[in-house]
Design a protein around this motif. Structure first.
Motif, short mmCIF file in Angstrom:
data_model
loop_
_atom_site.label_atom_id
_atom_site.label_comp_id
_atom_site.label_asym_id
_atom_site.label_seq_id
_atom_site.Cartn_x
_atom_site.Cartn_y
_atom_site.Cartn_z
N GLU A 19 11.45 -4.50 -1.04
CA GLU A 19 10.18 -4.76 -1.67
C GLU A 19 9.11 -3.79 -1.18
O GLU A 19 8.30 -3.30 -1.94
N SER A 20 9.14 -3.50 0.13
CA SER A 20 8.14 -2.60 0.69
C SER A 20 8.29 -1.20 0.15
O SER A 20 7.32 -0.47 0.04
N GLU A 21 9.52 -0.79 -0.20
CA GLU A 21 9.74 0.52 -0.77
C GLU A 21 9.24 0.57 -2.21
O GLU A 21 8.75 1.57 -2.70
N ALA A 22 9.36 -0.56 -2.92
CA ALA A 22 8.99 -0.58 -4.32
C ALA A 22 7.47 -0.47 -4.47
O ALA A 22 6.97 0.26 -5.33
N ARG A 23 6.72 -1.21 -3.71
CA ARG A 23 5.26 -1.13 -3.77
C ARG A 23 4.69 -1.51 -2.40
O ARG A 23 5.13 -2.46 -1.78
N PRO A 24 3.71 -0.73 -1.91
CA PRO A 24 3.15 -1.03 -0.59
C PRO A 24 2.39 -2.35 -0.60
O PRO A 24 1.78 -2.73 -1.60
N GLN A 25 2.46 -3.07 0.51
CA GLN A 25 1.75 -4.32 0.61
C GLN A 25 0.25 -4.07 0.71
O GLN A 25 -0.20 -3.09 1.32
N GLN A 26 -0.55 -4.97 0.10
CA GLN A 26 -1.99 -4.85 0.19
C GLN A 26 -2.45 -5.18 1.60
O GLN A 26 -1.98 -6.11 2.21
N ARG A 27 -3.41 -4.37 2.06
CA ARG A 27 -3.92 -4.58 3.40
C ARG A 27 -4.93 -5.72 3.38
O ARG A 27 -5.72 -5.87 2.46
N LYS A 28 -4.90 -6.52 4.45
CA LYS A 28 -5.81 -7.64 4.54
C LYS A 28 -7.22 -7.15 4.83
O LYS A 28 -7.43 -6.16 5.53
N ALA A 29 -8.21 -7.85 4.27
CA ALA A 29 -9.61 -7.45 4.42
C ALA A 29 -10.04 -7.43 5.89
O ALA A 29 -10.82 -6.58 6.32
N LYS A 30 -9.48 -8.37 6.70
CA LYS A 30 -9.84 -8.43 8.11
C LYS A 30 -9.41 -7.16 8.83
O LYS A 30 -10.15 -6.64 9.67
N LEU A 31 -8.22 -6.66 8.51
CA LEU A 31 -7.75 -5.42 9.14
C LEU A 31 -8.62 -4.24 8.74
O LEU A 31 -8.88 -3.33 9.55
N ILE A 32 -9.04 -4.23 7.49
CA ILE A 32 -9.90 -3.14 7.03
C ILE A 32 -11.23 -3.17 7.77
O ILE A 32 -11.77 -2.13 8.19
N ARG A 33 -11.79 -4.36 7.98
CA ARG A 33 -13.06 -4.48 8.71
C ARG A 33 -12.93 -3.99 10.15
O ARG A 33 -13.80 -3.30 10.69
N LEU A 34 -11.81 -4.35 10.80
CA LEU A 34 -11.60 -3.91 12.18
C LEU A 34 -11.47 -2.39 12.26
O LEU A 34 -12.00 -1.75 13.19
N GLU A 35 -10.79 -1.82 11.27
CA GLU A 35 -10.62 -0.36 11.27
C GLU A 35 -11.96 0.34 11.05
O GLU A 35 -12.26 1.36 11.69
N ASN A 36 -12.78 -0.22 10.17
CA ASN A 36 -14.11 0.36 9.94
C ASN A 36 -14.97 0.27 11.19
O ASN A 36 -15.73 1.20 11.52
N LYS A 37 -14.86 -0.86 11.92
CA LYS A 37 -15.62 -1.02 13.15
C LYS A 37 -15.17 0.01 14.19
O LYS A 37 -16.02 0.62 14.87
#
Length: 489
Positions: free
Chosen positions: A200-218
């Protein structure tokens, strides 16, 4: 002599197909069978590792390439068991139900569980013809009278060695040595056709969680302000990586004995050997009541198909015995019913075989009133060695040709292309169902006397069973055939 000294079987080759319990087609399911009068847990462990399974005294091995719906043997590595988020939710839900009662159900009506195994139970309308024959007409063998022949063996007179003249083809049929190998079926897989996590992961990448995106931006913002990477990581992820916070262990998800005293519901798990169950008429009656309720509600069986005789025949009767010659757990080896009790009400039963190298799940049935608790998943996690579904990781499938184990993620890719597949990639690993075998190693029991196959042939020169013996040895293996006594009339 004790009956538990010998493993005695009858051979029932499958010459005709039977109705399939999965796709319901007629005369399309093929398997080889053994009727086990008695069998050591050691020998059964060997057979399981070659793709065999049992239903009561009857043991069968699907003809993997010939049958319509191949059933691959699957195992879960308990030591490296990785629970998914949904499995943790099942354990939490069960824990909260015991602690708080109905107020914490919070479930949607119609929620179902899919972790019940049907390998060990066969309704009457899907019983193979040779199994029906074995069940209705087993040989009458007095196991107490079997005594080892202590007379000098005549097999040493000469070096007769009967080698395989034919092989079991990939389609389950016999082949000559110069016959061409049958090609794979190019049909879609049925029960194992869905893609695994890696696919499944090869077919389409999993959507990233909003919380992880916020931590990366911080983190990126702190770096732009001139902080070092170490400082930015500590400020961004420090609370999550704090050494003071301990991850929950597997045992933390189950109620401890000292905690259950103040829980709303009382819960216990009992383990009974099948011999104990047979002697306890009250417990057997309670087990049958639950079995009948489950079969009618979940599988739509009629009351006639859920009789006590059916329960005993397939899920209580067992040929397994413990030779007491190997180190065993406190319960011992053999066949057991793992019973789940809620407030003195039997809510689920797991039928299991405790063997030297694994715990084999035969069948699982539960009270449909508790379907919202996902009891199949809970039962498998409560006894993690029972994990037999692919959703338990890491899981492995048994190669139907080489009898080697392979990660299920890689196997599923092959099964997407064809419902039958060899999982072993090394071409130098031989197909054990097509290699030469030495049938002189096989042991038989004739007139209550164990003896080698050559000795039996000397006593019965007119016996025309060499082809049957070759196929039998290929299916059970040369090692196992030396410890099983094949009944000869």
């Amino acid at each position: 002599m004790s009956r538990n000294k010998f493993s005695v079987v009858e051979n029932y080759p499958d010459k005709h197909g039977s109705r399939c319990g999965y796709c319901k087609s007629h005369n399309s399911s093929f398997s080889s069978g053994l009727w086990a009068h008695s069998m050591s847990v050691r020998e059964y462990q060997t057979l399981i590792d070659r793709g065999w399974r049992r239903s009561g005294h009857y043991m069968y091995k699907p003809s993997m390439k010939q049958t319509c719906c191949p059933s691959y043997t699957i195992r879960c590595d308990v030591g490296d068991l990785q629970m998914s988020k949904s499995q943790k939710k099942v354990l939490k839900k069960f824990y909260n139900y015991l602690k708080f009662g109905d107020t914490q159900r919070n479930f949607r009506s119609g929620t179902s569980i899919g972790s019940d195994s049907v390998d060990g139970y066969m309704p009457d309308d899907v019983i193979p013809s040779h199994m029906e024959q074995a069940t209705s007409e087993p040989a009458v063998i007095d196991l107490e009278k079997i005594q080892m022949d202590t007379s000098p063996s005549k097999e040493a007179e000469g070096s007769i060695c009967i080698k395989s003249k034919s092989k079991i083809g990939d389609d389950g049929k016999k082949q000559n040595d110069n016959a061409e190998e049958t090609s794979d079926f190019n049909l879609p897989s049925t029960s194992l056709g869905k893609r695994g996590p890696e696919v499944e992961s090869e077919a389409r990448p999993q959507q990233r969680k909003a919380k992880l995106i916020r931590l990366e931006n911080k983190y990126n913002k702190l770096i732009r302000r001139g902080m070092t990477e170490e400082e930015a990581i500590q400020l961004t992820y420090g609370k999550k990586t704090s050494p003071e916070k301990k991850a929950r262990s597997f045992e933390d998800y189950f109620p401890r004995p000292e905690d259950v005293s103040y829980f709303t519901h009382k819960f216990r798990v009992d383990l009974h050997s099948v011999s104990e169950l047979e002697k306890n008429t009250v417990l057997l009656e309670e087990t049958h009541r639950l079995f009948s309720k489950y079969q009618q509600a979940v599988h739509g069986d009629t009351p006639e198909k859920c009789s006590k005789e059916q329960l005993i025949r397939f899920l209580v009767d067992s040929p397994l015995f413990d030779p007491k010659s190997i180190q065993a757990p406190p319960s011992g080896f053999g066949s057991f019913h793992q019973q789940y009790w809620l407030n003195d009400r039997l809510m689920a039963v797991g039928v299991i075989d405790i063997l030297p190298s694994c715990v084999s799940s035969v069948y699982f049935f539960y009270d449909p009133d508790f379907m919202f608790l996902s009891l199949g998943t809970y039962g498998a996690l409560h006894c993690p060695k029972m994990c037999y579904k692919r959703k338990f990781c890491p899981s492995y499938l048994l190669c139907p040709e080489t009898f080697t184990w392979h990660r299920i993620e890689k196997c599923l890719v092959l099964l997407e292309k064809s419902k039958y597949s060899r999982f072993e990639e090394d071409p130098n690993v031989v197909n054990k169902l097509q290699c030469d075998v030495d049938v002189s190693k096989a042991m038989v029991v004739y007139k209550h006397r164990p003896m080698g196959y050559l000795r039996y042939k000397q006593l019965n020169p007119d016996a025309d069973d060499e082809d049957e013996m070759i196929e039998y040895v290929q299916l059970v293996g040369e090692d196992c055939c030396q410890n099983l006594l094949l009944y000869r009339s």
